[in-house]
Scaffold this motif. Sequence first.
Motif, PDB file in Angstrom:
ATOM      1  N   THR A  38       0.912  -1.228   0.077  1.00  0.00           N
ATOM      2  CA  THR A  38      -0.061  -0.024   0.127  1.00  0.00           C
ATOM      3  C   THR A  38       0.872   1.073   0.023  1.00  0.00           C
ATOM      4  N   GLY A  39       1.801   1.053   0.592  1.00  0.00           N
ATOM      5  CA  GLY A  39       3.029   2.300   0.507  1.00  0.00           C
ATOM      6  C   GLY A  39       3.473   2.452  -0.604  1.00  0.00           C
ATOM      7  N   ILE A  40       3.878   1.591  -1.649  1.00  0.00           N
ATOM      8  CA  ILE A  40       4.294   1.641  -3.127  1.00  0.00           C
ATOM      9  C   ILE A  40       3.213   2.343  -3.829  1.00  0.00           C
ATOM     10  N   ARG A  41       1.809   1.927  -3.506  1.00  0.00           N
ATOM     11  CA  ARG A  41       0.734   2.374  -4.261  1.00  0.00           C
ATOM     12  C   ARG A  41       0.497   3.855  -4.170  1.00  0.00           C
ATOM     13  N   ALA A  42       0.925   4.353  -2.901  1.00  0.00           N
ATOM     14  CA  ALA A  42       0.639   5.741  -2.515  1.00  0.00           C
ATOM     15  C   ALA A  42       1.710   6.586  -3.223  1.00  0.00           C
ATOM     16  N   ARG A  43       3.067   5.738  -3.546  1.00  0.00           N
ATOM     17  CA  ARG A  43       4.149   6.669  -4.097  1.00  0.00           C
ATOM     18  C   ARG A  43       3.937   6.281  -5.654  1.00  0.00           C
ATOM     19  N   LEU A  44       3.060   5.766  -6.117  1.00  0.00           N
ATOM     20  CA  LEU A  44       3.345   5.644  -7.828  1.00  0.00           C
ATOM     21  C   LEU A  44       3.247   6.882  -8.347  1.00  0.00           C
ATOM     22  N   PRO A  45       2.473   7.931  -8.084  1.00  0.00           N
ATOM     23  CA  PRO A  45       2.476   9.434  -9.026  1.00  0.00           C
ATOM     24  C   PRO A  45       3.834   9.827  -8.726  1.00  0.00           C
ATOM     25  N   TYR A  46       4.488   9.561  -7.515  1.00  0.00           N
ATOM     26  CA  TYR A  46       5.966  10.243  -7.581  1.00  0.00           C
ATOM     27  C   TYR A  46       6.832   9.531  -8.767  1.00  0.00           C
ATOM     28  N   LEU A  47       6.630   8.366  -8.809  1.00  0.00           N
ATOM     29  CA  LEU A  47       7.477   7.294  -9.651  1.00  0.00           C
ATOM     30  C   LEU A  47       7.041   7.884 -11.198  1.00  0.00           C
ATOM     31  N   ALA A  48       5.900   8.043 -11.332  1.00  0.00           N
ATOM     32  CA  ALA A  48       5.266   8.429 -12.698  1.00  0.00           C
ATOM     33  C   ALA A  48       5.836  10.039 -12.988  1.00  0.00           C
ATOM     34  N   ASP A  49       5.997  10.702 -11.909  1.00  0.00           N
ATOM     35  CA  ASP A  49       6.438  11.958 -12.185  1.00  0.00           C
ATOM     36  C   ASP A  49       7.913  12.118 -12.206  1.00  0.00           C
ATOM     37  N   LEU A  50       8.494  11.173 -11.862  1.00  0.00           N
ATOM     38  CA  LEU A  50      10.054  11.077 -11.926  1.00  0.00           C
ATOM     39  C   LEU A  50      10.253  10.760 -13.185  1.00  0.00           C
ATOM     40  N   GLY A  51       9.455   9.880 -13.872  1.00  0.00           N
ATOM     41  CA  GLY A  51       9.737   9.837 -15.576  1.00  0.00           C
ATOM     42  C   GLY A  51      10.202   8.461 -15.807  1.00  0.00           C
ATOM     43  N   VAL A  52      10.216   7.498 -14.877  1.00  0.00           N
ATOM     44  CA  VAL A  52      10.776   5.994 -15.254  1.00  0.00           C
ATOM     45  C   VAL A  52       9.557   5.388 -16.096  1.00  0.00           C
ATOM     46  N   ASP A  53      10.025   4.351 -16.759  1.00  0.00           N
ATOM     47  CA  ASP A  53       9.295   3.551 -17.314  1.00  0.00           C
ATOM     48  C   ASP A  53       8.501   2.165 -16.552  1.00  0.00           C
ATOM     49  N   ALA A  54       9.184   1.713 -15.735  1.00  0.00           N
ATOM     50  CA  ALA A  54       8.592   0.665 -15.064  1.00  0.00           C
ATOM     51  C   ALA A  54       9.392   0.675 -13.633  1.00  0.00           C
ATOM     52  N   ILE A  55       8.904  -0.362 -12.729  1.00  0.00           N
ATOM     53  CA  ILE A  55       9.377  -0.504 -11.490  1.00  0.00           C
ATOM     54  C   ILE A  55       9.605  -2.038 -11.187  1.00  0.00           C
ATOM     55  N   TRP A  56      10.834  -2.148 -10.638  1.00  0.00           N
ATOM     56  CA  TRP A  56      11.150  -3.623 -10.510  1.00  0.00           C
ATOM     57  C   TRP A  56      11.017  -3.679  -8.868  1.00  0.00           C
ATOM     58  N   ILE A  57      10.030  -4.596  -8.555  1.00  0.00           N
ATOM     59  CA  ILE A  57      10.073  -4.683  -6.831  1.00  0.00           C
ATOM     60  C   ILE A  57      10.768  -5.857  -6.514  1.00  0.00           C
ATOM     61  N   SER A  58      11.602  -5.786  -5.447  1.00  0.00           N
ATOM     62  CA  SER A  58      12.533  -6.845  -4.923  1.00  0.00           C
ATOM     63  C   SER A  58      11.338  -7.648  -4.196  1.00  0.00           C
ATOM     64  N   PRO A  59      11.944  -8.987  -3.781  1.00  0.00           N
ATOM     65  CA  PRO A  59      10.970 -10.094  -3.388  1.00  0.00           C
ATOM     66  C   PRO A  59       9.940  -9.577  -2.314  1.00  0.00           C
ATOM     67  N   TRP A  60       8.674  -9.797  -2.523  1.00  0.00           N
ATOM     68  CA  TRP A  60       7.397  -9.441  -1.757  1.00  0.00           C
ATOM     69  C   TRP A  60       6.653 -10.637  -1.297  1.00  0.00           C
ATOM     70  N   TYR A  61       7.155 -11.810  -1.454  1.00  0.00           N
ATOM     71  CA  TYR A  61       6.775 -13.123  -1.249  1.00  0.00           C
ATOM     72  C   TYR A  61       6.686 -13.489   0.452  1.00  0.00           C
TER      73      TYR A  61
END
Length: 546
Positions: A38-61
């Motif tokens: 949920t914290g990552i979801r809240a920061r998605l606009p920040y990442l979109a504004d940064l200008g990256v194309d994709a996100i790699w998430i380290s293990p969340w299992y």
Amino acid sequence: MTEPSTRPVDDWWRSAVVYQVYPRSFSDANGDGTGDVTGIRARLPYLADLGVDAIWISPWYPSPLLDGGYDVADYRDINPMFGTLADADALIEEAHALGLRILIDLVPNHCSWEHPWFKAALAAGKGSPERDRFWFRDSLPDGRPPTNWPGAFGGPAWQQIDDGQWYLHLFDISQPDWNWDHPDVIAEFDSILRFWFDRGVDGFRIDVADSMAKDPALPDVPLHNGQPTHEKFVGHPYYDQPGVHLIHQRWRAIADEYADTPQGPRVFVAEAWLSPAERLAQYVRPHELHSAFNFDVLQCPWDAKALRDVIDHTTENLWAVGAPATWVLSNHDTIRHRTRYGRDQREALAAAGIVSTDLEIGLRRARAAALLELALPGGAYVYQGDELGLPEVEDLPEEVLDDPSWERSGHTVRGRDGCRVPMPWSGSEPPYGFGPGEGQPWLPQPADWAPLTAEAEASDPESHLALYRAALRIRREQEALGEGRMTWDEDAPAGVLSFTRDPGFRCVVNLGEQPIELPDSTEVLLSSEPLVDGRLPADASVWLQV
């Protein structure tokens, strides 16, 4: 907000800028001190504004987190500490709506000792089908382990259990190695890939992609200074074995099954610490993995000749097999490059806390390196906090150190926790907006990070964050950037890297000690440092329109 990328869907990965999220340390939505989905979801606009194309998430299992989540207990679920599958589904949907793709980690060499199959193997006993899924072996006649192989975190790579057998763990004792000669293991990972692809994941980063296949004869490795070598020499019994390519080819075929879907192709990026580049290129041949991290630049000193040699060797060998280069300066396993670049080059990768560091020089060079990385042909990865210029935290108290190498080394190697300290988002003191309230995160943040928060840097046009945002915006706008070729400008003075990319783009990096004149008939697009009387100062980069 930055518009989603307009690059062609079918080749997005060849030039993508991917942002690595280490979920435990990125953003905490519920205030328990640990980052979450949920914290990552809240920061998605920040990442979109940064200008990256994709996100790699380290293990969340689900994982006991004895190796930062790379000890996986269940490959088809989310660690309850991080959230739920429903949270992950929402994250994927929201990211796609913002034009961001999602890559996740695949950990195929080993699992956690909490994985149901390994617990079943321990319970089943010697000679059981359950043990055949792993590497269980008896002692040698003299009682020694089956081989002299060393564990990556210290000690031997074999652990003896109560019935006298040993199991192989190339990493921590809590991470038993899968036996990739077993059909159950092959089929299980086929299923895992499809499980996540069907949920909308765009690709996987393959952890230690060069390690799954082992020489069944189990030969010893040579000794170096009286100890088993860690070197990945040609013919190594468990690194870069030919059989690993059969696994990758199988996975590529599964990814290609999704190529005609509206979402486009699913992709892989390999983590394989292999040199020279000829060896790495074998992993990205047609019908194998799509891309592979280039770690030679990460390990390269801040030196013009050394960097040029690495860039040439990398691009030539990858282009020869039709693959793009994938550049990386930092990640969750390495000392942050601001700190590396502030050190004597011979000691740049040395253990934390023992090397003199000039963080101001390191910051200048980190800014210059960012423009170099983002101007090179191919794709690039940005580790969380790179865009803020975060340094390595080298004075963490011993009692909070979490990396398995700390214990396995007998408290002589501090490990990788210094690059995993939680992100500073806002405010003037810890937890810097990492989570709600004043609760402190799982690793303590430095008291002097207030100027490095995302909030503070967002309002400073000269900040590290502003540089990254500008560079990524220009990268999207410039037809010359991303995948393609480059030409070295042979008129560059000694100590300077200068290359041209068509149409009409030039990057100049001054690694010398004196300011240099800029080429004629050029217009400055972006500079990592202010020009001095129209000249580019030392330890600075500039992007030019020709």
